[in-house]
Motif scaffolding. Structure first.
Motif, short mmCIF file in Angstrom:
data_model
loop_
_atom_site.label_atom_id
_atom_site.label_comp_id
_atom_site.label_asym_id
_atom_site.label_seq_id
_atom_site.Cartn_x
_atom_site.Cartn_y
_atom_site.Cartn_z
N LEU A 10 0.80 -1.28 -0.15
CA LEU A 10 -0.13 0.06 -0.03
C LEU A 10 0.59 1.11 0.03
N CYS A 11 1.67 1.50 1.02
CA CYS A 11 2.22 2.66 1.15
C CYS A 11 3.41 2.98 0.12
N TYR A 12 3.19 3.89 -0.73
CA TYR A 12 4.26 4.10 -1.71
C TYR A 12 4.36 5.61 -1.76
N ASP A 13 3.84 6.46 -0.70
CA ASP A 13 3.93 7.98 -0.80
C ASP A 13 3.77 8.50 0.83
N ILE A 14 4.88 9.15 0.95
CA ILE A 14 5.11 9.71 2.26
C ILE A 14 5.66 10.89 2.08
N SER A 15 5.55 11.87 3.63
CA SER A 15 5.83 13.33 3.35
C SER A 15 6.80 13.62 4.46
N LEU A 16 7.61 14.38 4.23
CA LEU A 16 8.82 14.81 5.22
C LEU A 16 8.85 16.51 4.82
N HIS A 17 8.04 16.99 5.63
CA HIS A 17 7.99 18.58 5.28
C HIS A 17 8.44 19.61 6.34
N SER A 18 8.78 18.72 7.61
CA SER A 18 9.45 19.34 8.56
C SER A 18 11.07 19.11 8.39
N ASP A 19 11.60 19.82 9.13
CA ASP A 19 13.13 19.94 9.11
C ASP A 19 13.51 18.27 9.61
N ILE A 20 14.53 17.61 8.83
CA ILE A 20 15.15 16.57 9.47
C ILE A 20 15.75 16.81 10.67
N GLU A 21 16.46 18.02 11.02
CA GLU A 21 17.02 18.34 12.18
C GLU A 21 16.17 17.81 13.21
N LEU A 22 14.68 17.76 13.36
CA LEU A 22 13.93 17.61 14.34
C LEU A 22 14.26 15.93 14.88
N THR A 23 14.67 15.25 14.12
CA THR A 23 15.32 13.93 14.35
C THR A 23 16.43 14.03 15.95
N LYS A 24 17.05 15.10 15.75
CA LYS A 24 17.95 15.31 16.77
C LYS A 24 17.35 15.81 18.03
N GLU A 25 16.22 16.34 17.86
CA GLU A 25 15.35 16.75 19.21
C GLU A 25 15.00 15.23 20.02
N VAL A 26 14.57 14.36 19.10
CA VAL A 26 13.96 13.17 19.72
C VAL A 26 15.26 12.16 19.95
N PHE A 27 16.18 12.27 19.47
CA PHE A 27 17.47 11.34 19.72
C PHE A 27 18.64 12.34 19.63
N PRO A 28 18.72 12.80 20.61
CA PRO A 28 19.92 13.83 20.87
C PRO A 28 21.41 13.42 20.72
N LYS A 29 21.53 12.17 20.76
CA LYS A 29 23.05 11.38 20.66
C LYS A 29 23.21 10.93 19.49
#
Length: 274
Positions: A10-29
């Motif tokens: 099913l899932c062939y379509d996704i969105s990443l319209h936020s800055d990928i840098e937000l991953t570093k807020e969730v996983f700071p190390k």
């Protein structure tokens, strides 16, 4: 014999319209090992072109952010034309097959776990009497970004000059759908499925250093409730036709006479969406 039992889903379509840098807020190390540090953000990414996409993996005690191609590569297929054709169907992995089918390639790479950062996903809904399916954008309530679990592969090969080459690709895990997604993804051979949406706690658990098959089974059995997701109709995401108002693809688009979810028998037949 290892078999590739990763069927079209099913899932062939996704969105990443936020800055990928937000991953570093969730996983700071997390260690950022992307080749291109100023990666753009996208309102729509499709798996069909095998795009390079940022994913999170664990290497020993360290979490790594790097790029991999979306859609596992069926290396068993030697014919390059057939190999590419098969690969378009390997963007997703049925979670039920990872532990349930020991012959499958998914079972073989089950400890190659990754997280796929997204701001939301797209799915299409069929309505009787409508000429085209209606696209929906689905995203987690009260979260800037979510991380979808997947599995990845590393392929090593030898180039024409004898040099060693390495490529990496991933597939997104799916499961049976919750009530909301049943009513959106309501058509096709693999209807009533959805990405393996998790809570923030389970996302972090997915990349635990010590993770067993029993842990994986528990994650696969979790179903995110419909109330944890939000959704809206959007303009066509795959069409070459530009959105008339110029807004991003994930923004709301109104359809006249659109029946409510769960009601796919409209009072008035819509001959064309556009």
């Amino acid at each position: 014999m290892i078999q590739y039992l990763l069927r079209r889903q099913l899932c062939y379509d996704i969105s990443l319209h936020s800055d990928i840098e937000l991953t570093k807020e969730v996983f700071p190390k997390i260690k950022d090992k992307r080749i291109v540090q100023d990666s753009p953000v996208y309102d729509h990414i499709s798996s069909f072109a095998f795009p390079e996409y940022p994913v999170i993996t664990r290497q020993g005690t360290v979490l790594i952010l790097s790029e991999m191609e979306w859609s596992l590569d069926p290396v068993y297929e030697k014919n390059p034309v057939e190999r590419r054709k098969r690969r378009t169907k390997m963007a997703d992995i049925q979670s039920e097959r990872v532990l349930g089918d020991t012959r499958s390639y998914a079972h073989r790479i089950r400890q190659n776990r990754c997280l796929i950062p997204v701001t939301g996903t797209y799915e299409h809904r069929a309505i009787q009497g409508w000429a085209k399916k209606v696209p929906y954008y689905i995203w987690p309530k009260d979260r800037k970004m979510q991380f979808l679990p997947g599995l990845f592969q590393i392929i090593e090969s030898i180039g024409p000059a004898g040099e060693k080459r390495q490529s990496a690709s991933f597939g997104m895990l799916t499961r049976t759908a919750n009530e909301l997604m049943v009513n959106i993804h309501n058509d096709g051979e693999f209807r009533h499925r959805m990405p393996l949406f998790l809570t923030a706690e389970l996302e972090e658990f997915w990349l635990s250093e010590h993770f067993t098959d029993a842990d994986m089974k528990a994650v696969f059995e979790y179903m995110l409730p419909s109330e944890a997701l939000d959704y809206r109709t959007v303009f066509s995401i795959r069409s070459a036709k530009s959105r008339p108002d110029g807004k991003p693809k994930f923004e709301f688009w109104r359809y006249e006479n659109l029946p409510s979810l769960g009601d796919d028998l409209p009072d008035q037949t819509q001959l064309s969406l556009f």
